[in-house]
Design a protein around this motif. Sequence first.
Motif, PDB file in Angstrom:
ATOM      1  N   ALA A 131     -23.779 -24.200 -35.422  1.00  0.00           N
ATOM      2  CA  ALA A 131     -24.779 -25.106 -34.856  1.00  0.00           C
ATOM      3  C   ALA A 131     -25.897 -25.365 -35.866  1.00  0.00           C
ATOM      4  CB  ALA A 131     -25.363 -24.515 -33.574  1.00  0.00           C
ATOM      5  N   ALA A 132     -26.599 -26.470 -35.679  1.00  0.00           N
ATOM      6  CA  ALA A 132     -27.681 -26.862 -36.577  1.00  0.00           C
ATOM      7  C   ALA A 132     -29.041 -26.456 -36.016  1.00  0.00           C
ATOM      8  CB  ALA A 132     -27.649 -28.371 -36.811  1.00  0.00           C
ATOM      9  N   GLU A 133     -30.033 -26.436 -36.893  1.00  0.00           N
ATOM     10  CA  GLU A 133     -31.438 -26.229 -36.556  1.00  0.00           C
ATOM     11  C   GLU A 133     -31.632 -24.992 -35.655  1.00  0.00           C
ATOM     12  OE1 GLU A 133     -33.865 -30.102 -37.043  1.00  0.00           O
ATOM     13  OE2 GLU A 133     -32.550 -30.410 -35.311  1.00  0.00           O
ATOM     14  N   GLY A 134     -32.523 -25.098 -34.672  1.00  0.00           N
ATOM     15  CA  GLY A 134     -32.839 -23.948 -33.821  1.00  0.00           C
ATOM     16  C   GLY A 134     -31.646 -23.410 -33.068  1.00  0.00           C
ATOM     17  N   ASP A 135     -30.693 -24.276 -32.755  1.00  0.00           N
ATOM     18  CA  ASP A 135     -29.480 -23.805 -32.078  1.00  0.00           C
ATOM     19  C   ASP A 135     -28.694 -22.862 -32.983  1.00  0.00           C
ATOM     20  OD1 ASP A 135     -30.111 -25.315 -29.863  1.00  0.00           O
ATOM     21  OD2 ASP A 135     -28.856 -27.017 -30.441  1.00  0.00           O
ATOM     22  N   GLY A 136     -28.740 -23.126 -34.294  1.00  0.00           N
ATOM     23  CA  GLY A 136     -28.083 -22.239 -35.242  1.00  0.00           C
ATOM     24  C   GLY A 136     -28.749 -20.872 -35.286  1.00  0.00           C
ATOM     25  N   PHE A 137     -30.080 -20.863 -35.245  1.00  0.00           N
ATOM     26  CA  PHE A 137     -30.779 -19.578 -35.208  1.00  0.00           C
ATOM     27  C   PHE A 137     -30.414 -18.810 -33.937  1.00  0.00           C
ATOM     28  CE2 PHE A 137     -34.149 -16.722 -34.018  1.00  0.00           C
ATOM     29  CZ  PHE A 137     -34.418 -16.051 -35.203  1.00  0.00           C
ATOM     30  N   CYS A 138     -30.354 -19.500 -32.820  1.00  0.00           N
ATOM     31  CA  CYS A 138     -29.977 -18.845 -31.558  1.00  0.00           C
ATOM     32  C   CYS A 138     -28.554 -18.299 -31.634  1.00  0.00           C
ATOM     33  CB  CYS A 138     -30.117 -19.822 -30.398  1.00  0.00           C
ATOM     34  SG  CYS A 138     -31.824 -20.274 -30.023  1.00  0.00           S
ATOM     35  N   GLU A 139     -27.682 -19.003 -32.324  1.00  0.00           N
ATOM     36  CA  GLU A 139     -26.316 -18.530 -32.537  1.00  0.00           C
ATOM     37  C   GLU A 139     -26.342 -17.204 -33.308  1.00  0.00           C
ATOM     38  OE1 GLU A 139     -22.482 -19.926 -35.225  1.00  0.00           O
ATOM     39  OE2 GLU A 139     -23.885 -21.444 -34.493  1.00  0.00           O
ATOM     40  N   LEU A 140     -27.138 -17.166 -34.388  1.00  0.00           N
ATOM     41  CA  LEU A 140     -27.279 -15.936 -35.162  1.00  0.00           C
ATOM     42  C   LEU A 140     -27.857 -14.820 -34.304  1.00  0.00           C
ATOM     43  CD1 LEU A 140     -27.426 -14.242 -37.778  1.00  0.00           C
ATOM     44  CD2 LEU A 140     -29.636 -15.344 -38.246  1.00  0.00           C
ATOM     45  N   SER A 141     -28.884 -15.132 -33.543  1.00  0.00           N
ATOM     46  CA  SER A 141     -29.503 -14.140 -32.664  1.00  0.00           C
ATOM     47  C   SER A 141     -28.481 -13.548 -31.704  1.00  0.00           C
ATOM     48  CB  SER A 141     -30.650 -14.799 -31.883  1.00  0.00           C
ATOM     49  OG  SER A 141     -31.137 -13.949 -30.877  1.00  0.00           O
ATOM     50  N   SER A 142     -27.661 -14.398 -31.152  1.00  0.00           N
ATOM     51  CA  SER A 142     -26.653 -13.946 -30.195  1.00  0.00           C
ATOM     52  C   SER A 142     -25.657 -12.989 -30.844  1.00  0.00           C
ATOM     53  CB  SER A 142     -25.924 -15.151 -29.601  1.00  0.00           C
ATOM     54  OG  SER A 142     -24.915 -14.744 -28.707  1.00  0.00           O
ATOM     55  N   TYR A 143     -25.207 -13.334 -32.049  1.00  0.00           N
ATOM     56  CA  TYR A 143     -24.269 -12.466 -32.772  1.00  0.00           C
ATOM     57  C   TYR A 143     -24.897 -11.099 -33.052  1.00  0.00           C
ATOM     58  CZ  TYR A 143     -20.431 -15.718 -33.806  1.00  0.00           C
ATOM     59  OH  TYR A 143     -19.346 -16.548 -33.706  1.00  0.00           O
ATOM     60  N   ILE A 144     -26.153 -11.105 -33.476  1.00  0.00           N
ATOM     61  CA  ILE A 144     -26.824  -9.847 -33.796  1.00  0.00           C
ATOM     62  C   ILE A 144     -26.991  -8.986 -32.543  1.00  0.00           C
ATOM     63  CG2 ILE A 144     -29.011  -8.821 -34.543  1.00  0.00           C
ATOM     64  CD1 ILE A 144     -29.301 -11.176 -36.489  1.00  0.00           C
ATOM     65  N   LEU A 145     -27.441  -9.602 -31.465  1.00  0.00           N
ATOM     66  CA  LEU A 145     -27.668  -8.848 -30.237  1.00  0.00           C
ATOM     67  C   LEU A 145     -26.363  -8.299 -29.656  1.00  0.00           C
ATOM     68  CD1 LEU A 145     -30.371 -11.137 -28.611  1.00  0.00           C
ATOM     69  CD2 LEU A 145     -30.705  -8.806 -29.474  1.00  0.00           C
ATOM     70  N   GLN A 146     -25.290  -9.062 -29.809  1.00  0.00           N
ATOM     71  CA  GLN A 146     -23.999  -8.597 -29.315  1.00  0.00           C
ATOM     72  C   GLN A 146     -23.496  -7.386 -30.090  1.00  0.00           C
ATOM     73  OE1 GLN A 146     -21.271 -11.930 -29.343  1.00  0.00           O
ATOM     74  NE2 GLN A 146     -22.538 -13.120 -27.943  1.00  0.00           N
ATOM     75  N   SER A 147     -23.816  -7.342 -31.376  1.00  0.00           N
ATOM     76  CA  SER A 147     -23.312  -6.246 -32.213  1.00  0.00           C
ATOM     77  C   SER A 147     -24.280  -5.071 -32.295  1.00  0.00           C
ATOM     78  CB  SER A 147     -23.050  -6.753 -33.625  1.00  0.00           C
ATOM     79  OG  SER A 147     -24.263  -7.150 -34.233  1.00  0.00           O
ATOM     80  N   PHE A 148     -25.513  -5.298 -31.794  1.00  0.00           N
ATOM     81  CA  PHE A 148     -26.540  -4.292 -31.915  1.00  0.00           C
ATOM     82  C   PHE A 148     -26.245  -3.080 -31.062  1.00  0.00           C
ATOM     83  CE2 PHE A 148     -30.570  -2.698 -32.980  1.00  0.00           C
ATOM     84  CZ  PHE A 148     -31.207  -2.222 -31.870  1.00  0.00           C
ATOM     85  N   GLN A 149     -26.341  -1.929 -31.693  1.00  0.00           N
ATOM     86  CA  GLN A 149     -26.098  -0.682 -30.976  1.00  0.00           C
ATOM     87  C   GLN A 149     -27.330   0.207 -31.128  1.00  0.00           C
ATOM     88  OE1 GLN A 149     -22.597   1.097 -32.541  1.00  0.00           O
ATOM     89  NE2 GLN A 149     -21.222  -0.485 -31.769  1.00  0.00           N
ATOM     90  N   ILE A 150     -27.816   0.726 -30.005  1.00  0.00           N
ATOM     91  CA  ILE A 150     -28.978   1.608 -30.029  1.00  0.00           C
ATOM     92  C   ILE A 150     -28.567   2.937 -30.671  1.00  0.00           C
ATOM     93  CG2 ILE A 150     -30.693   2.821 -28.640  1.00  0.00           C
ATOM     94  CD1 ILE A 150     -30.354   0.622 -26.544  1.00  0.00           C
ATOM     95  N   PRO A 151     -29.311   3.372 -31.714  1.00  0.00           N
ATOM     96  CA  PRO A 151     -28.959   4.644 -32.376  1.00  0.00           C
ATOM     97  C   PRO A 151     -29.045   5.827 -31.412  1.00  0.00           C
ATOM     98  CG  PRO A 151     -30.568   3.381 -33.654  1.00  0.00           C
ATOM     99  CD  PRO A 151     -30.456   2.722 -32.316  1.00  0.00           C
ATOM    100  N   ASN A 152     -28.206   6.769 -31.645  1.00  0.00           N
ATOM    101  CA  ASN A 152     -28.224   7.973 -30.810  1.00  0.00           C
ATOM    102  C   ASN A 152     -29.442   8.840 -31.173  1.00  0.00           C
ATOM    103  OD1 ASN A 152     -25.801   7.338 -29.496  1.00  0.00           O
ATOM    104  ND2 ASN A 152     -24.590   8.142 -31.216  1.00  0.00           N
TER     105      ASN A 152
END
Length: 265
Positions: A244-265
């Motif tokens: 996606a372009a512009e702000g939608d592209g940033f939101c795409e990146l945000s979504s990928y990061i949040l999906q892969s984010f794991q809280i450290p033990n």
Amino acid sequence: MSRHLSLAPLSEVSSTSLSKIRLIATDMDGTLTRRGKFTPVLLQALEDLAAADIQVLIVTGRSAGWVSGLSSLMPVAGAMAENGGLYFPPGNQKPIVLTPIPDLAQHRQHLAMTFENLQTKFPQIQESADNRFRITDWTFDVAGLREDELQTLDNLCQQMGWGFTYSNVQCHIKPQEQDKAVGLLQVLREYLPQYSSEQIVTVGDSPNDESLFDRRYFPVSVGVANVLEYADKLQHQPAYMTAAAEGDGFCELSSYILQSFQIPN
């Protein structure tokens, strides 16, 4: 000779790499905005990142005066203005000038003289509305300027001892050593030393973001899809590109990061 972007799609970034990200250093215009505005989806993405303790640092070419107000209103961990010229820490602290300038008043006078010299060859160029609120650089509107004219302006600035860059909004006359990467590296070194290179992703969309794509310093970099408009103008290319372009592209990146984010033990 034209250069062409051949970028891996963001979907190819490993979840392991994305799960390490703790700081997003991002351009604003054309990267966070969509058609020049912030969307509710973008603001929610910033809130979601903050809730996950993933910090967002804005790295923009916008003026000190403009960024001062913006950074205090958005859920971000600070902001850099004028393409690496100043750093606004979180909160209401005074900005930190990153570019060494002994006499700011004299510096502004020299910038004004340089702009007047450019106007003798390009009488159509107009000072940007926010230029009066700037400290380290001088801007004029990019609209209506052809690629060959931008190159000529670059050459003229270099001959007069100045740097030059441009975005989808403005052209910047600036100190030669001033760019986003130099400023960001200084901020990371002096104010945010807790972040390693593998914990940082840089994001942008235009030529004034090029230094953020330098993989010697920022191995994980992302261009939102509209970066393709500058395919033949970037020496340093982003490692990945959003669909996606512009702000939608940033939101795409945000979504990928949040999906892969794991809280450290």
